[in-house]
Write a protein that holds these residues in place. Structure first.
Motif, PDB file in Angstrom:
ATOM      1  N   LEU A  86       0.814  -1.216   0.000  1.00 51.44           N
ATOM      2  CA  LEU A  86       0.000   0.000   0.000  1.00 51.44           C
ATOM      3  C   LEU A  86       0.845   1.263   0.000  1.00 51.44           C
ATOM      4  O   LEU A  86       0.297   2.364  -0.102  1.00 51.44           O
ATOM      5  N   ASN A  87       2.159   1.113   0.087  1.00 48.03           N
ATOM      6  CA  ASN A  87       3.039   2.267  -0.097  1.00 48.03           C
ATOM      7  C   ASN A  87       3.071   2.725  -1.552  1.00 48.03           C
ATOM      8  O   ASN A  87       3.575   3.811  -1.840  1.00 48.03           O
ATOM      9  N   GLU A  88       2.547   1.888  -2.454  1.00 48.54           N
ATOM     10  CA  GLU A  88       2.590   2.202  -3.888  1.00 48.54           C
ATOM     11  C   GLU A  88       1.179   2.163  -4.466  1.00 48.54           C
ATOM     12  O   GLU A  88       0.828   1.248  -5.221  1.00 48.54           O
ATOM     13  N   PRO A  89       0.343   3.134  -4.135  1.00 50.57           N
ATOM     14  CA  PRO A  89      -1.054   3.095  -4.591  1.00 50.57           C
ATOM     15  C   PRO A  89      -1.208   3.098  -6.109  1.00 50.57           C
ATOM     16  O   PRO A  89      -2.188   2.563  -6.628  1.00 50.57           O
ATOM     17  N   ARG A  90      -0.241   3.664  -6.845  1.00 51.36           N
ATOM     18  CA  ARG A  90      -0.352   3.689  -8.306  1.00 51.36           C
ATOM     19  C   ARG A  90      -0.253   2.293  -8.913  1.00 51.36           C
ATOM     20  O   ARG A  90      -0.679   2.082 -10.049  1.00 51.36           O
ATOM     21  N   ARG A  91       0.298   1.338  -8.181  1.00 52.75           N
ATOM     22  CA  ARG A  91       0.468  -0.018  -8.714  1.00 52.75           C
ATOM     23  C   ARG A  91      -0.692  -0.944  -8.356  1.00 52.75           C
ATOM     24  O   ARG A  91      -0.734  -2.081  -8.809  1.00 52.75           O
ATOM     25  N   LEU A 117       5.261   8.336  15.200  1.00 47.78           N
ATOM     26  CA  LEU A 117       5.053   9.588  15.907  1.00 47.78           C
ATOM     27  C   LEU A 117       6.172  10.589  15.601  1.00 47.78           C
ATOM     28  O   LEU A 117       7.314  10.207  15.359  1.00 47.78           O
ATOM     29  N   GLY A 118       5.811  11.857  15.637  1.00 44.09           N
ATOM     30  CA  GLY A 118       6.814  12.900  15.434  1.00 44.09           C
ATOM     31  C   GLY A 118       6.187  14.276  15.478  1.00 44.09           C
ATOM     32  O   GLY A 118       5.039  14.468  15.062  1.00 44.09           O
ATOM     33  N   ASP A 126       8.854  12.711   3.395  1.00 40.96           N
ATOM     34  CA  ASP A 126       8.720  11.274   3.163  1.00 40.96           C
ATOM     35  C   ASP A 126       7.814  10.617   4.205  1.00 40.96           C
ATOM     36  O   ASP A 126       7.064   9.685   3.892  1.00 40.96           O
ATOM     37  N   GLU A 127       7.886  11.093   5.431  1.00 41.18           N
ATOM     38  CA  GLU A 127       7.042  10.539   6.493  1.00 41.18           C
ATOM     39  C   GLU A 127       5.574  10.878   6.259  1.00 41.18           C
ATOM     40  O   GLU A 127       4.680  10.048   6.454  1.00 41.18           O
ATOM     41  N   TRP A 128       5.320  12.107   5.845  1.00 46.24           N
ATOM     42  CA  TRP A 128       3.941  12.499   5.506  1.00 46.24           C
ATOM     43  C   TRP A 128       3.414  11.659   4.346  1.00 46.24           C
ATOM     44  O   TRP A 128       2.289  11.162   4.382  1.00 46.24           O
ATOM     45  N   TYR A 175      -0.175  11.020  11.277  1.00 52.04           N
ATOM     46  CA  TYR A 175      -1.146   9.934  11.389  1.00 52.04           C
ATOM     47  C   TYR A 175      -2.569  10.483  11.477  1.00 52.04           C
ATOM     48  O   TYR A 175      -3.476  10.011  10.783  1.00 52.04           O
ATOM     49  N   ALA A 176      -2.775  11.482  12.325  1.00 53.71           N
ATOM     50  CA  ALA A 176      -4.107  12.048  12.483  1.00 53.71           C
ATOM     51  C   ALA A 176      -4.601  12.676  11.181  1.00 53.71           C
ATOM     52  O   ALA A 176      -5.776  12.541  10.822  1.00 53.71           O
ATOM     53  N   ALA A 177      -3.732  13.345  10.459  1.00 47.96           N
ATOM     54  CA  ALA A 177      -4.137  13.950   9.192  1.00 47.96           C
ATOM     55  C   ALA A 177      -4.613  12.880   8.217  1.00 47.96           C
ATOM     56  O   ALA A 177      -5.621  13.059   7.514  1.00 47.96           O
ATOM     57  N   SER A 178      -3.916  11.746   8.176  1.00 43.51           N
ATOM     58  CA  SER A 178      -4.332  10.667   7.277  1.00 43.51           C
ATOM     59  C   SER A 178      -5.677  10.092   7.708  1.00 43.51           C
ATOM     60  O   SER A 178      -6.517   9.729   6.868  1.00 43.51           O
ATOM     61  N   LYS A 179      -5.919  10.033   9.013  1.00 48.82           N
ATOM     62  CA  LYS A 179      -7.173   9.468   9.513  1.00 48.82           C
ATOM     63  C   LYS A 179      -8.326  10.468   9.410  1.00 48.82           C
ATOM     64  O   LYS A 179      -9.481  10.056   9.177  1.00 48.82           O
ATOM     65  N   PHE A 180      -8.061  11.760   9.559  1.00 44.74           N
ATOM     66  CA  PHE A 180      -9.090  12.761   9.281  1.00 44.74           C
ATOM     67  C   PHE A 180      -9.506  12.657   7.815  1.00 44.74           C
ATOM     68  O   PHE A 180     -10.681  12.757   7.477  1.00 44.74           O
ATOM     69  N   GLY A 181      -8.519  12.473   6.930  1.00 45.78           N
ATOM     70  CA  GLY A 181      -8.827  12.303   5.512  1.00 45.78           C
ATOM     71  C   GLY A 181      -9.633  11.050   5.242  1.00 45.78           C
ATOM     72  O   GLY A 181     -10.538  11.052   4.399  1.00 45.78           O
ATOM     73  N   LEU A 182      -9.324   9.974   5.969  1.00 47.15           N
ATOM     74  CA  LEU A 182     -10.065   8.728   5.802  1.00 47.15           C
ATOM     75  C   LEU A 182     -11.523   8.910   6.208  1.00 47.15           C
ATOM     76  O   LEU A 182     -12.429   8.346   5.587  1.00 47.15           O
TER      77      LEU A 182
END
Length: 257
Positions: A86-91, A117-118, A126-128, A175-182
């Motif tokens: 899932l690190n490569e959604p285009r594939r 965490l950070g 890259d982490e984002w 992490y929270a930003a990705s989950k708010f988006g989800l």
């Protein structure tokens, strides 16, 4: 009985959901990044408390399925394993095309996720990108690709979110930003696809390997008894899947007591 695809099926909540759905006699398509861990889950379903399973296949990037184990009981449709990164959604589209998925899916459970965490001042691009790719973009892309099969079965999409998708705390920004988006993805999908039911589950801290790593990053000890059991979260999730067709569990939070 139905057919369900589960991402993150080798992890705590995803694996618990797979076990519970198989106990109920459903056919499963399990995805994960590690082929070895997928085989481990399949073997557990075959030989443990879930031994009603009779046939298994392992599909990795279009490779031929492995031979099914023999059994005196009548064979059933296989539990399939598909290796997806899932690190490569285009594939993902090419990977799913090689796997040859069914034309109908009763449900998709998005249980895969990553967290590191950070502080904002210390989190590099890259982490984002890693958080957003795995936790959000791949979920959106898989949903897009699987929508025709979900529509055909009037199926159900479940997003395993987090209480971090409801509130962002210090050190949890990516992490929270990705989950708010989800959460936004789920809400939009629910409005756009009237024939497909959509549920978001917001687990609190759960006794998984991810939680063990989080506690290490926090410099704290890890005791599974301090957290909700993945099997408990799975029961809530499967309960939402089994809700009669006249209603949908749109959002549900599950927190350790």
């Amino acid at each position: 009985m139905g057919t369900y695809l589960i991402t993150g099926a080798t992890g705590g909540i995803g694996r618990a959901v797979a076990e519970l759905l198989r106990d109920r006699g459903h056919d499963l398509i399990l995805t994960g990044r590690s082929a070895d861990r997928l085989v481990d889950v399949q073997e557990s379903l075959r030989t443990g408390a879930h031994a009603r399973t009779q046939m298994f296949q392992q599909v990795q990037n279009g490779a031929a399925p492995a031979a099914a184990p023999s059994s005196a009981a009548p064979p059933r449709r296989p539990v399939r394993g598909i290796v997806l990164d899932l690190n490569e959604p285009r594939r993902l589209e090419a990977m799913l095309a090689e796997a040859g998925l069914p034309d109908r899916l009763d449900g998709v459970v998005h249980a895969a996720g990553v967290v590191h965490l950070g502080r904002v001042a210390e989190t590099e691009a890259d982490e984002w990108i890693a958080h957003l790719s795995v936790n959000l973009v791949s979920a959106a892309e898989l949903t897009r690709l699987l929508l025709p099969a979900l529509r055909a079965a009037e199926g159900h999409v479940v997003f395993v979110n987090s209480t971090a998708g409801l509130r962002a705390n210090p050190d949890w920004a990516a992490y929270a930003a990705s989950k708010f988006g989800l959460r936004a993805l789920a809400d939009s999908l629910r409005a756009e696809e009237p024939s497909v039911r959509v549920t978001t589950v917001y687990p609190g801290r759960t006794a998984t390997e991810m939680q063990r790593r989080v506690r290490a990053q926090e410099g704290a000890s890890y005791d599974p008894a301090d957290f909700a059991d993945p099997a408990t979260v799975a029961r809530v999730l499967v309960g939402a899947l089994e809700t009669p067709r006249d209603a949908v569990v749109a959002d549900v939070s599950v927190r350790p007591s």
